[in-house]
Design a protein around this motif. Sequence first.
Motif, PDB file in Angstrom:
ATOM      1  N   UNK A   7       6.211   2.450   1.568  1.00 44.74           N
ATOM      2  CA  UNK A   7       7.400   3.311   1.678  1.00 44.74           C
ATOM      3  C   UNK A   7       8.520   2.723   0.814  1.00 44.74           C
ATOM      4  N   UNK A   8       9.263   3.569   0.145  1.00 48.50           N
ATOM      5  CA  UNK A   8      10.270   3.091  -0.802  1.00 48.50           C
ATOM      6  C   UNK A   8      11.269   2.127  -0.167  1.00 48.50           C
ATOM      7  N   UNK A   9      11.611   2.365   1.107  1.00 43.01           N
ATOM      8  CA  UNK A   9      12.609   1.532   1.781  1.00 43.01           C
ATOM      9  C   UNK A   9      12.111   0.103   2.037  1.00 43.01           C
ATOM     10  N   UNK A  10      10.784  -0.109   1.921  1.00 41.80           N
ATOM     11  CA  UNK A  10      10.215  -1.423   2.185  1.00 41.80           C
ATOM     12  C   UNK A  10       9.879  -2.193   0.910  1.00 41.80           C
ATOM     13  N   UNK A  11       9.991  -1.560  -0.236  1.00 40.58           N
ATOM     14  CA  UNK A  11       9.685  -2.229  -1.496  1.00 40.58           C
ATOM     15  C   UNK A  11      10.821  -3.198  -1.837  1.00 40.58           C
ATOM     16  N   UNK A  12      10.500  -4.443  -2.195  1.00 38.86           N
ATOM     17  CA  UNK A  12      11.546  -5.446  -2.442  1.00 38.86           C
ATOM     18  C   UNK A  12      12.609  -5.029  -3.446  1.00 38.86           C
ATOM     19  N   UNK A  13      12.212  -4.451  -4.585  1.00 39.44           N
ATOM     20  CA  UNK A  13      13.199  -4.084  -5.601  1.00 39.44           C
ATOM     21  C   UNK A  13      14.148  -3.005  -5.094  1.00 39.44           C
ATOM     22  N   UNK A  14      13.572  -1.976  -4.498  1.00 36.34           N
ATOM     23  CA  UNK A  14      14.393  -0.881  -3.985  1.00 36.34           C
ATOM     24  C   UNK A  14      15.288  -1.355  -2.850  1.00 36.34           C
ATOM     25  N   UNK A  23      19.929  -9.552   1.833  1.00 30.14           N
ATOM     26  CA  UNK A  23      19.177  -8.952   2.940  1.00 30.14           C
ATOM     27  C   UNK A  23      17.667  -9.026   2.753  1.00 30.14           C
ATOM     28  N   UNK A  24      17.215  -9.682   1.691  1.00 24.53           N
ATOM     29  CA  UNK A  24      15.783  -9.847   1.467  1.00 24.53           C
ATOM     30  C   UNK A  24      15.318 -11.192   1.990  1.00 24.53           C
ATOM     31  N   UNK A  25      14.087 -11.254   2.417  1.00 20.25           N
ATOM     32  CA  UNK A  25      13.490 -12.511   2.863  1.00 20.25           C
ATOM     33  C   UNK A  25      13.157 -13.364   1.650  1.00 20.25           C
ATOM     34  N   UNK A  41      -4.278  -8.971  -3.680  1.00 19.24           N
ATOM     35  CA  UNK A  41      -3.044  -9.437  -3.043  1.00 19.24           C
ATOM     36  C   UNK A  41      -1.838  -8.891  -3.801  1.00 19.24           C
ATOM     37  N   UNK A  42      -0.901  -8.353  -3.055  1.00 19.16           N
ATOM     38  CA  UNK A  42       0.329  -7.876  -3.665  1.00 19.16           C
ATOM     39  C   UNK A  42       1.214  -9.059  -4.024  1.00 19.16           C
ATOM     40  N   UNK A  43       2.294  -8.799  -4.740  1.00 21.04           N
ATOM     41  CA  UNK A  43       3.240  -9.866  -5.089  1.00 21.04           C
ATOM     42  C   UNK A  43       3.848 -10.488  -3.843  1.00 21.04           C
ATOM     43  N   UNK A  44       4.072  -9.673  -2.809  1.00 19.92           N
ATOM     44  CA  UNK A  44       4.626 -10.205  -1.552  1.00 19.92           C
ATOM     45  C   UNK A  44       3.609 -11.103  -0.868  1.00 19.92           C
ATOM     46  N   UNK A  45       2.338 -10.695  -0.867  1.00 24.38           N
ATOM     47  CA  UNK A  45       1.282 -11.545  -0.281  1.00 24.38           C
ATOM     48  C   UNK A  45       1.216 -12.885  -1.000  1.00 24.38           C
ATOM     49  N   UNK A  46       1.256 -12.824  -2.320  1.00 21.14           N
ATOM     50  CA  UNK A  46       1.193 -14.043  -3.116  1.00 21.14           C
ATOM     51  C   UNK A  46       2.416 -14.920  -2.845  1.00 21.14           C
TER      52      UNK A  46
END
Length: 224
Positions: A7-14, A23-25, A41-46
């Motif tokens: 979902x767009x609201x959960x993508x780090x860049x957006x 507000x990002x981890x 693996x996504x970039x977040x997983x990595x």
Amino acid sequence: MAITDWPESERPREKLLKKGAKNLSDAELLAIFLRTGIAGKSAVDLARELLKHFGSLTELFLADQDALCQLPGMGVAKYTQLQAVLEMAQRALREELKSGDIMDSPQSVRDYLRLSLVGKEHEIFMGIFLDARNRTIATEELFTGTLTQASVYPREVVKRALYHNAAAMIFAHNHPSGVAEPSKADEILTQSLKQALALVDIKVLDHFIIGDRDTLSFAERGLI
């Protein structure tokens, strides 16, 4: 699932654009830096795996080239990018310290000292030279020591302070052990420096000890 399928609201860049970087981890910020993941693996997983491996963002930034490049998804390019980010952060903080009264931005002082000293294998003793308005004239690594101590000579500190025509100074050194607590020797040294510099009308405003996770201020402890 690829980040583009989130979902767009959960993508780090957006999320960063909408809510701001604060507000990002750690994992989300690192994922934006990595840009892409690896197979399965996504970039977040990595990013999460890297943080788990090193223990923190600080330890990741301080990792040497061999330790970083041997991990999946990393390499020389990523290592050089990380080093560039670290150096840019140091330069930005150094510029901030020069822009006005250093005592008006105590957190910037702490941040700069942590970036400069955390993770060093040997003890390093630094000086920040200030003018009469507490603006930074220069910062210097004055002495480098062993794993447990650095020999500091007040006479040499006075010479450097006079060279810079300083009106005040802030000192800092790291504890490679990671514990930001002053030893009796640290307290005696601070008083010796304060007395030596007072003879030439130079004030000692603070002395910081940098540990792995904490920064101790002598001024806040009432030790100056």
